[in-house]
Write a protein that holds these residues in place. Structure first.
Motif, PDB file in Angstrom:
ATOM      1  N   GLU A 203       0.853  -1.183   0.000  1.00 58.23           N
ATOM      2  CA  GLU A 203       0.000   0.000   0.000  1.00 58.23           C
ATOM      3  C   GLU A 203       0.891   1.235   0.000  1.00 58.23           C
ATOM      4  OE1 GLU A 203      -3.565   2.093   2.648  1.00 58.23           O
ATOM      5  OE2 GLU A 203      -2.862   0.062   3.115  1.00 58.23           O
ATOM      6  N   GLN A 204       0.768   2.059  -1.033  1.00 60.53           N
ATOM      7  CA  GLN A 204       1.650   3.211  -1.157  1.00 60.53           C
ATOM      8  C   GLN A 204       1.378   4.236  -0.072  1.00 60.53           C
ATOM      9  OE1 GLN A 204       0.911   4.738  -5.067  1.00 60.53           O
ATOM     10  NE2 GLN A 204      -0.915   5.857  -4.479  1.00 60.53           N
ATOM     11  N   ALA A 205       2.438   4.891   0.372  1.00 58.55           N
ATOM     12  CA  ALA A 205       2.319   5.885   1.438  1.00 58.55           C
ATOM     13  C   ALA A 205       1.505   7.084   0.961  1.00 58.55           C
ATOM     14  CB  ALA A 205       3.708   6.328   1.891  1.00 58.55           C
ATOM     15  N   TRP A 206       1.923   7.663  -0.146  1.00 55.44           N
ATOM     16  CA  TRP A 206       1.210   8.769  -0.785  1.00 55.44           C
ATOM     17  C   TRP A 206       1.779   8.915  -2.198  1.00 55.44           C
ATOM     18  CZ3 TRP A 206       4.948   9.666   2.996  1.00 55.44           C
ATOM     19  CH2 TRP A 206       6.078  10.378   2.588  1.00 55.44           C
ATOM     20  N   ILE A 207       1.170   9.756  -3.015  1.00 54.76           N
ATOM     21  CA  ILE A 207       1.674   9.978  -4.372  1.00 54.76           C
ATOM     22  C   ILE A 207       2.621  11.169  -4.340  1.00 54.76           C
ATOM     23  CG2 ILE A 207       1.058  10.533  -6.748  1.00 54.76           C
ATOM     24  CD1 ILE A 207      -1.644   9.217  -6.250  1.00 54.76           C
ATOM     25  N   PRO A 208       3.907  10.951  -4.511  1.00 57.29           N
ATOM     26  CA  PRO A 208       4.888  12.045  -4.415  1.00 57.29           C
ATOM     27  C   PRO A 208       4.813  12.978  -5.611  1.00 57.29           C
ATOM     28  CG  PRO A 208       5.974  10.016  -5.079  1.00 57.29           C
ATOM     29  CD  PRO A 208       4.558   9.649  -4.767  1.00 57.29           C
ATOM     30  N   THR A 209       5.160  14.246  -5.378  1.00 60.30           N
ATOM     31  CA  THR A 209       5.106  15.250  -6.439  1.00 60.30           C
ATOM     32  C   THR A 209       6.479  15.839  -6.760  1.00 60.30           C
ATOM     33  OG1 THR A 209       4.603  16.968  -4.796  1.00 60.30           O
ATOM     34  CG2 THR A 209       2.729  15.891  -5.868  1.00 60.30           C
ATOM     35  N   SER A 210       7.523  15.348  -6.100  1.00 59.67           N
ATOM     36  CA  SER A 210       8.874  15.845  -6.357  1.00 59.67           C
ATOM     37  C   SER A 210       9.864  14.716  -6.136  1.00 59.67           C
ATOM     38  CB  SER A 210       9.219  17.015  -5.419  1.00 59.67           C
ATOM     39  OG  SER A 210       9.305  16.567  -4.071  1.00 59.67           O
ATOM     40  N   ASP A 211      11.104  14.916  -6.575  1.00 61.00           N
ATOM     41  CA  ASP A 211      12.130  13.892  -6.404  1.00 61.00           C
ATOM     42  C   ASP A 211      12.375  13.584  -4.929  1.00 61.00           C
ATOM     43  OD1 ASP A 211      12.579  13.526  -9.123  1.00 61.00           O
ATOM     44  OD2 ASP A 211      14.067  15.128  -9.227  1.00 61.00           O
ATOM     45  N   THR A 212      12.470  14.618  -4.112  1.00 60.98           N
ATOM     46  CA  THR A 212      12.703  14.424  -2.682  1.00 60.98           C
ATOM     47  C   THR A 212      11.563  13.654  -2.038  1.00 60.98           C
ATOM     48  OG1 THR A 212      13.942  16.503  -2.585  1.00 60.98           O
ATOM     49  CG2 THR A 212      13.177  15.592  -0.501  1.00 60.98           C
ATOM     50  N   GLU A 213      10.333  13.966  -2.462  1.00 65.81           N
ATOM     51  CA  GLU A 213       9.183  13.273  -1.926  1.00 65.81           C
ATOM     52  C   GLU A 213       9.147  11.813  -2.365  1.00 65.81           C
ATOM     53  OE1 GLU A 213       5.759  14.372  -0.118  1.00 65.81           O
ATOM     54  OE2 GLU A 213       7.688  14.762   0.818  1.00 65.81           O
ATOM     55  N   LYS A 214       9.703  11.520  -3.548  1.00 70.98           N
ATOM     56  CA  LYS A 214       9.749  10.128  -4.001  1.00 70.98           C
ATOM     57  C   LYS A 214      10.632   9.300  -3.086  1.00 70.98           C
ATOM     58  CE  LYS A 214       8.606  10.787  -8.875  1.00 70.98           C
ATOM     59  NZ  LYS A 214       9.089  10.880 -10.261  1.00 70.98           N
ATOM     60  N   LYS A 215      11.762   9.863  -2.706  1.00 64.69           N
ATOM     61  CA  LYS A 215      12.644   9.163  -1.774  1.00 64.69           C
ATOM     62  C   LYS A 215      11.930   8.922  -0.449  1.00 64.69           C
ATOM     63  CE  LYS A 215      17.094   9.515   0.603  1.00 64.69           C
ATOM     64  NZ  LYS A 215      18.272  10.389   0.886  1.00 64.69           N
ATOM     65  N   ALA A 216      11.278   9.963   0.069  1.00 64.72           N
ATOM     66  CA  ALA A 216      10.563   9.852   1.340  1.00 64.72           C
ATOM     67  C   ALA A 216       9.409   8.852   1.238  1.00 64.72           C
ATOM     68  CB  ALA A 216      10.039  11.216   1.767  1.00 64.72           C
ATOM     69  N   ALA A 217       8.719   8.846   0.095  1.00 68.03           N
ATOM     70  CA  ALA A 217       7.584   7.944  -0.093  1.00 68.03           C
ATOM     71  C   ALA A 217       8.034   6.496  -0.203  1.00 68.03           C
ATOM     72  CB  ALA A 217       6.796   8.349  -1.338  1.00 68.03           C
ATOM     73  N   VAL A 218       9.195   6.263  -0.803  1.00 65.31           N
ATOM     74  CA  VAL A 218       9.755   4.907  -0.890  1.00 65.31           C
ATOM     75  C   VAL A 218      10.025   4.385   0.519  1.00 65.31           C
ATOM     76  CG1 VAL A 218      11.807   3.577  -1.536  1.00 65.31           C
ATOM     77  CG2 VAL A 218      10.747   5.113  -3.193  1.00 65.31           C
ATOM     78  N   ILE A 219      10.666   5.210   1.332  1.00 66.35           N
ATOM     79  CA  ILE A 219      10.995   4.812   2.703  1.00 66.35           C
ATOM     80  C   ILE A 219       9.721   4.560   3.508  1.00 66.35           C
ATOM     81  CG2 ILE A 219      12.049   5.593   4.865  1.00 66.35           C
ATOM     82  CD1 ILE A 219      14.017   7.225   3.111  1.00 66.35           C
ATOM     83  N   ALA A 220       8.750   5.466   3.393  1.00 62.56           N
ATOM     84  CA  ALA A 220       7.511   5.331   4.155  1.00 62.56           C
ATOM     85  C   ALA A 220       6.717   4.104   3.716  1.00 62.56           C
ATOM     86  CB  ALA A 220       6.658   6.592   3.997  1.00 62.56           C
ATOM     87  N   THR A 221       6.689   3.831   2.412  1.00 60.19           N
ATOM     88  CA  THR A 221       5.954   2.666   1.908  1.00 60.19           C
ATOM     89  C   THR A 221       6.519   1.378   2.493  1.00 60.19           C
ATOM     90  OG1 THR A 221       5.363   3.792  -0.161  1.00 60.19           O
ATOM     91  CG2 THR A 221       5.311   1.384  -0.168  1.00 60.19           C
ATOM     92  N   ILE A 222       7.839   1.273   2.547  1.00 58.67           N
ATOM     93  CA  ILE A 222       8.477   0.099   3.137  1.00 58.67           C
ATOM     94  C   ILE A 222       8.233   0.063   4.640  1.00 58.67           C
ATOM     95  CG2 ILE A 222      10.689  -1.011   3.637  1.00 58.67           C
ATOM     96  CD1 ILE A 222       9.810  -1.439   0.790  1.00 58.67           C
ATOM     97  N   ASP A 223       8.371   1.199   5.307  1.00 54.90           N
ATOM     98  CA  ASP A 223       8.170   1.258   6.761  1.00 54.90           C
ATOM     99  C   ASP A 223       6.755   0.841   7.153  1.00 54.90           C
ATOM    100  OD1 ASP A 223      10.748   2.039   7.349  1.00 54.90           O
ATOM    101  OD2 ASP A 223      10.279   4.180   7.507  1.00 54.90           O
ATOM    102  N   LEU A 224       5.784   1.102   6.301  1.00 59.28           N
ATOM    103  CA  LEU A 224       4.391   0.801   6.611  1.00 59.28           C
ATOM    104  C   LEU A 224       4.066  -0.689   6.538  1.00 59.28           C
ATOM    105  CD1 LEU A 224       2.647   3.739   4.739  1.00 59.28           C
ATOM    106  CD2 LEU A 224       2.548   3.322   7.194  1.00 59.28           C
ATOM    107  N   SER A 225       4.941  -1.473   5.911  1.00 53.56           N
ATOM    108  CA  SER A 225       4.701  -2.907   5.792  1.00 53.56           C
ATOM    109  C   SER A 225       4.942  -3.589   7.134  1.00 53.56           C
ATOM    110  CB  SER A 225       5.625  -3.505   4.720  1.00 53.56           C
ATOM    111  OG  SER A 225       5.488  -4.915   4.690  1.00 53.56           O
ATOM    112  N   ASP A 226       3.948  -4.337   7.609  1.00 54.22           N
ATOM    113  CA  ASP A 226       4.066  -5.014   8.904  1.00 54.22           C
ATOM    114  C   ASP A 226       4.687  -6.399   8.794  1.00 54.22           C
ATOM    115  OD1 ASP A 226       2.966  -2.947  10.448  1.00 54.22           O
ATOM    116  OD2 ASP A 226       0.930  -3.585   9.947  1.00 54.22           O
TER     117      ASP A 226
END
Length: 299
Positions: A203-226
């Motif tokens: 489940e994706q964290a959110w839809i990123p709108t910038s390069d920096t947000e893509k990095k943050a979203a990748v990390i958050a998406t993985i972190d959210l996996s239980d």
């Protein structure tokens, strides 16, 4: 109804509205509990405002009594010291916590026994608006607590459970250490890689709108996996796929580049590539070569 003498009292939760009603009845003589009844929060709040205005008009309550009630309610809220560990400068923490609470306050079936289902007492309205910075997400997290139905004890229990869960997540820095600090092309690739997982997609964290947000979203998406084992497997596969990609590009003399473009331009580029049955990078190379050849002819 026009209120010329009384301020309009608002409440974000049943908890807040109940406090105001109780405070009014205990503080102002002549106030009536019968006048405060209603079937919904909106109706009870409306009755509360009507009663307050009536008391002010009869000089039984001061004109600033609504402000006094709000101040009294704020003094009952959980002290800010309990939230100090949620540092707005810690992007990884704020991003994970915002996504985690957004998901669990909206989906009761995903909740766990750790918090005794009390996460449902937090305000899910705090997460309606998409955010772009960790500081904004941290602010929403605090709002979820302050505007929710959880009492002091429940809020403390929720915070302790979240802190324990975060410490477990934070301990795994494999992905953090692998993502390169100044490589937007890698962040974009990693985000695309996660989106292309078709078997039990994350489940994706959110839809990123910038390069920096893509990095943050990748990390958050993985972190959210239980699922810890699956998380390790996905990171391992992603690292291997990236290594293979770099090897192929090195062998072909190609290097990854990151470029920004409007959505309209991207759609046009996709259409051109589809017409010629090309990949996006092949289409860009074709267009560059074509334009460069025209330049040489004109010269």
């Amino acid at each position: 109804m026009i209120r010329s003498n009384a301020e309009v009292l608002e409440a974000a939760s049943e908890r807040e509205c109940a406090f105001y009603a109780d405070y009014l009845l205990k503080t102002i003589k002549g106030s009536s509990a019968r006048n405060l009844r209603g079937e919904s929060l909106e109706e009870r709040l409306s009755k509360l405002n009507e009663e307050l205005e009536s008391l002010i008009n009869k000089n039984r309550a001061p004109k600033n009594f609504a402000s006094q009630m709000r101040t009294a309610f704020r003094s009952t809220q959980l002290p800010s010291s309990y939230f100090r560990w949620i540092d707005k400068k810690d992007g990884r923490l704020c991003n994970w916590l915002w996504c985690h609470l957004k998901r669990l306050t909206k989906k009761p079936e995903l909740d766990t026994a750790d918090t005794n289902n009390s996460l449902q007492l937090l305000s899910n309205k705090a997460f309606i608006i998409e955010r772009e910075t960790p500081a904004e997400r941290q602010s929403d997290v605090l709002t979820a607590f302050y505007d929710g139905e959880a009492d002091h004890k429940q809020q403390q229990d929720i915070l302790e459970a979240l802190k324990v869960k975060w410490q477990e997540i934070q301990a795994n820095n494999t992905l953090i250490n692998w993502l390169e600090e100044n490589n937007p092309a890698q962040w974009h690739w990693a985000w695309s890689y996660l989106q292309n997982i078709t078997q039990r997609p994350l489940e994706q964290a959110w839809i990123p709108t910038s390069d920096t947000e893509k990095k943050a979203a990748v990390i958050a998406t993985i972190d959210l996996s239980d699922n810890v084992d699956r998380k390790v497997l996905i990171i391992d596969k992603m690292k291997k796929a990236w290594s293979q990609k770099k090897f192929r590009e090195k062998s072909s003399g190609k290097k990854p580049y990151s470029i920004s473009m409007t959505l309209n331009t991207k759609q046009k580029l996709n259409a051109l590539a589809e017409d010629r049955n090309m990949k996006i990078n092949e289409m860009i190379e074709y267009l560059v070569r074509s334009e460069y050849n025209k330049r040489e002819i004109n010269e």
